[in-house]
Design a protein around this motif. Structure first.
Motif, PDB file in Angstrom:
ATOM      1  N   UNK A   3      -3.702  -0.115   8.064  1.00 36.28           N
ATOM      2  CA  UNK A   3      -2.389   0.334   7.568  1.00 36.28           C
ATOM      3  C   UNK A   3      -2.507   1.799   7.199  1.00 36.28           C
ATOM      4  N   UNK A   4      -1.574   2.616   7.674  1.00 33.67           N
ATOM      5  CA  UNK A   4      -1.549   4.039   7.334  1.00 33.67           C
ATOM      6  C   UNK A   4      -0.768   4.211   6.039  1.00 33.67           C
ATOM      7  N   UNK A   5      -1.444   4.773   5.032  1.00 28.17           N
ATOM      8  CA  UNK A   5      -0.843   4.996   3.720  1.00 28.17           C
ATOM      9  C   UNK A   5      -0.827   6.493   3.448  1.00 28.17           C
ATOM     10  N   UNK A   6       0.361   7.063   3.335  1.00 31.07           N
ATOM     11  CA  UNK A   6       0.503   8.474   2.990  1.00 31.07           C
ATOM     12  C   UNK A   6       0.354   8.568   1.484  1.00 31.07           C
ATOM     13  N   UNK A   7      -0.743   9.156   1.026  1.00 32.66           N
ATOM     14  CA  UNK A   7      -1.019   9.161  -0.400  1.00 32.66           C
ATOM     15  C   UNK A   7      -2.126  10.129  -0.728  1.00 32.66           C
ATOM     16  N   UNK A 124      -6.808  -0.055   4.449  1.00 32.53           N
ATOM     17  CA  UNK A 124      -5.979   1.135   4.282  1.00 32.53           C
ATOM     18  C   UNK A 124      -6.645   2.379   4.844  1.00 32.53           C
ATOM     19  N   UNK A 125      -5.902   3.076   5.662  1.00 31.72           N
ATOM     20  CA  UNK A 125      -6.302   4.389   6.164  1.00 31.72           C
ATOM     21  C   UNK A 125      -5.420   5.374   5.409  1.00 31.72           C
ATOM     22  N   UNK A 126      -5.978   6.030   4.419  1.00 30.89           N
ATOM     23  CA  UNK A 126      -5.203   6.880   3.517  1.00 30.89           C
ATOM     24  C   UNK A 126      -5.123   8.301   4.064  1.00 30.89           C
ATOM     25  N   UNK A 132       1.855  17.986   7.302  1.00 32.08           N
ATOM     26  CA  UNK A 132       2.200  18.205   8.715  1.00 32.08           C
ATOM     27  C   UNK A 132       1.812  16.985   9.558  1.00 32.08           C
ATOM     28  N   UNK A 133       0.644  16.446   9.305  1.00 34.13           N
ATOM     29  CA  UNK A 133       0.229  15.222   9.980  1.00 34.13           C
ATOM     30  C   UNK A 133       1.174  14.083   9.598  1.00 34.13           C
ATOM     31  N   UNK A 134       1.543  14.003   8.331  1.00 32.85           N
ATOM     32  CA  UNK A 134       2.467  12.959   7.876  1.00 32.85           C
ATOM     33  C   UNK A 134       3.784  13.017   8.639  1.00 32.85           C
ATOM     34  N   UNK A 135       4.302  14.229   8.901  1.00 33.79           N
ATOM     35  CA  UNK A 135       5.549  14.360   9.665  1.00 33.79           C
ATOM     36  C   UNK A 135       5.419  13.647  11.009  1.00 33.79           C
ATOM     37  N   UNK A 140       6.707   9.018  14.548  1.00 31.59           N
ATOM     38  CA  UNK A 140       6.292   8.057  15.567  1.00 31.59           C
ATOM     39  C   UNK A 140       6.061   6.655  14.998  1.00 31.59           C
ATOM     40  N   UNK A 141       6.592   6.404  13.802  1.00 30.52           N
ATOM     41  CA  UNK A 141       6.538   5.082  13.161  1.00 30.52           C
ATOM     42  C   UNK A 141       5.115   4.543  13.020  1.00 30.52           C
ATOM     43  N   UNK A 142       4.172   5.430  12.728  1.00 29.45           N
ATOM     44  CA  UNK A 142       2.784   5.016  12.517  1.00 29.45           C
ATOM     45  C   UNK A 142       2.450   4.830  11.037  1.00 29.45           C
ATOM     46  N   UNK A 143       3.255   5.401  10.141  1.00 30.54           N
ATOM     47  CA  UNK A 143       3.009   5.263   8.706  1.00 30.54           C
ATOM     48  C   UNK A 143       3.589   3.934   8.222  1.00 30.54           C
ATOM     49  N   UNK A 144       2.818   3.235   7.403  1.00 33.53           N
ATOM     50  CA  UNK A 144       3.243   1.936   6.883  1.00 33.53           C
ATOM     51  C   UNK A 144       3.725   2.006   5.437  1.00 33.53           C
TER      52      UNK A 144
END
Length: 191
Positions: A3-7, A124-126, A132-135, A140-144
């Motif tokens: 799971x991609x976690x922007x954090x 978790x892949x944090x 910029x990567x988060x954008x 592309x709907x990769x962030x969970x």
């Protein structure tokens, strides 16, 4: 499946600015992390440690990789020890050799590389900082999931975590709590 976690946690002003929280980038409105985090930063450190201990890996852009590597490689404490030993993946077309232990460079197409990474890893892949990567991940709907720590300041200008999103991105609040007396930790899942 990962799971991609922007954090990391993702530090953000009340008006959504994530740019230059420590002031190292030279952004005229940077440096707000310590200035407005104040006495709550000790509690913030506990949140950061807990997140690092439960993460399977970190995924970063090159600039964040260099910033965090420079900051954490020479340190020795529980958080530094975890960050220095955990698997790290850096998205970069310019980086040749990683200089931070246990780092893999992802130099191909970002969407393809991160999609493969999600398939290969469990947990978790944090993504710490790396707006910029988060954008790209959001587009592309990769962030969970996204975890935000809101700081009590309005900056009025600067880079935002969500940038100019390509269409609506519905989210669902899954957790909220205060950190110390003035910070708020919010967790949202992408729907």
């Amino acid at each position: 499946m990962g799971r991609i976690v922007l954090s990391g946690p993702q530090n953000v002003s009340l008006d959504g600015v994530v740019q230059d929280p420590d002031g190292a980038e030279g952004f005229e409105r940077g440096g707000w992390f310590a200035q407005y985090g104040g006495k709550d930063l000790q509690e913030w450190n506990k949140v950061a440690l807990q997140e690092a201990l439960t993460a399977e890996a970190w995924l970063m852009g090159r600039r964040s990789y260099e910033f965090f590597g420079t900051r954490w490689r020479p340190r020795s404490n529980e958080l530094a020890d975890r960050l220095n030993t955990m698997p790290k993946y850096v998205v970069s077309s310019t980086l040749d050799e990683p200089d931070w232990h246990n780092t893999t460079i992802l130099s191909g197409d970002v969407v393809t590389e991160v999609s493969k990474l999600k398939q290969e890893l469990d947990g978790e892949i944090v993504v710490p900082a790396s707006y910029r990567l988060a954008h790209t991940l959001i587009e592309h709907d990769l962030a969970d999931e996204v975890r935000l720590v809101m700081f009590p300041v309005v900056l009025g200008a600067g880079e935002h975590l969500f940038g100019e999103a390509n269409g609506k991105k519905p989210m669902r609040l899954v957790d909220n709590k205060t950190i110390g007396d003035g910070l708020v930790h919010l967790t949202y899942e992408f729907v």
